[in-house]
Design a protein around this motif. Structure first.
Motif, PDB file in Angstrom:
ATOM      1  N   GLN A   3       0.735  -1.027   0.020  1.00 24.94           N
ATOM      2  CA  GLN A   3      -0.046   0.105  -0.069  1.00 24.94           C
ATOM      3  C   GLN A   3       0.931   1.059  -0.105  1.00 24.94           C
ATOM      4  OE1 GLN A   3      -2.867  -0.227   3.020  1.00 24.94           O
ATOM      5  NE2 GLN A   3      -3.792  -1.995   2.458  1.00 24.94           N
ATOM      6  N   ASN A   5       0.247   4.132   1.491  1.00 25.77           N
ATOM      7  CA  ASN A   5      -0.068   4.986   2.758  1.00 25.77           C
ATOM      8  C   ASN A   5       1.354   5.757   3.214  1.00 25.77           C
ATOM      9  OD1 ASN A   5      -2.607   4.671   2.604  1.00 25.77           O
ATOM     10  ND2 ASN A   5      -2.738   2.998   4.125  1.00 25.77           N
ATOM     11  N   SER A   6       2.370   5.107   3.465  1.00 30.84           N
ATOM     12  CA  SER A   6       3.541   5.376   4.033  1.00 30.84           C
ATOM     13  C   SER A   6       4.136   6.344   3.023  1.00 30.84           C
ATOM     14  CB  SER A   6       4.663   4.174   4.165  1.00 30.84           C
ATOM     15  OG  SER A   6       4.833   3.334   3.150  1.00 30.84           O
ATOM     16  N   TRP A   9       3.003   9.915   3.188  1.00 29.62           N
ATOM     17  CA  TRP A   9       3.384  10.701   4.540  1.00 29.62           C
ATOM     18  C   TRP A   9       4.928  11.028   4.127  1.00 29.62           C
ATOM     19  CZ3 TRP A   9      -0.486  13.003   6.078  1.00 29.62           C
ATOM     20  CH2 TRP A   9      -1.961  12.142   6.191  1.00 29.62           C
ATOM     21  N   ASN A  23       5.380   5.182  12.810  1.00 29.45           N
ATOM     22  CA  ASN A  23       4.511   4.434  12.296  1.00 29.45           C
ATOM     23  C   ASN A  23       3.978   4.603  10.756  1.00 29.45           C
ATOM     24  OD1 ASN A  23       3.721   3.181  15.011  1.00 29.45           O
ATOM     25  ND2 ASN A  23       2.642   5.193  15.315  1.00 29.45           N
ATOM     26  N   ASN A  24       3.518   3.584  10.229  1.00 28.44           N
ATOM     27  CA  ASN A  24       3.052   4.001   9.001  1.00 28.44           C
ATOM     28  C   ASN A  24       4.023   3.723   7.813  1.00 28.44           C
ATOM     29  OD1 ASN A  24       0.599   4.067   7.591  1.00 28.44           O
ATOM     30  ND2 ASN A  24       0.938   6.287   7.181  1.00 28.44           N
TER      31      ASN A  24
END
Length: 160
Positions: A3, A5-6, A9, A23-24
């Motif tokens: 995925q 998501n990281s 960010w 996190n992430n």
């Protein structure tokens, strides 16, 4: 493919010295795709005793730890794993290497490439348009998109 998501960010230019407090993040050795370019990357750990510079090719370490990489030491003897594209990665740090897409490769000091020539990974993370060692065949990992002079970086398509 992991995925994204990281990457939303951090971005693929992120270089991280300590991942325990964040996190992430993708797992070390996890592949991710950058949505805006469709380039593919792997989140790695620099297990080399020197900085991985933009334009360098990397190989997996012999300790077989997933996602631990180093510079190639012998021309044509190591299977290429990725290209340091967006930011240099210091020893002991984590970051992303390009595994498919467009980037700039660093050429060996004694080799140049013409437009369209296939590229191989040689010693010390540098590239050439032929096997740089004793004539042994190396793995083709890319193609020069324009003429690239010896000892400098130039545009290429890269895929492992």
């Amino acid at each position: 493919m992991g995925q994204n998501n990281s990457m939303r960010w951090l971005g693929v230019s992120a270089v991280i010295s300590n991942i325990t407090s964040l996190n992430n993040l993708p797992a070390v050795g996890e592949f991710v795709r950058e949505p805006s370019t469709d380039h593919e990357y792997c989140f790695i750990y620099n297990d080399c005793n020197s900085e991985l510079k933009t334009g360098d090719g990397v190989v997996l370490c012999s300790n077989a730890s997933a996602g631990s990489v180093t510079l190639s030491s012998v021309s044509g003897a190591n299977m290429p794993f990725g290209l340091v594209k967006n930011a240099s990665i210091a020893t002991g740090c984590y970051g992303f290497v390009l595994t498919k897409g467009f980037g700039r490769v660093n050429m060996h000091a004694d080799v140049s490439a013409a437009v369209g020539e296939p590229l191989f990974l040689g010693a010390n993370g540098k590239f050439g348009n032929k096997s740089i060692s004793t004539g042994a065949m190396a793995n083709v990992v890319g193609q020069a998109l324009s003429a690239i002079a010896s000892g400098v970086s130039g545009p290429a398509f890269f895929k492992v």
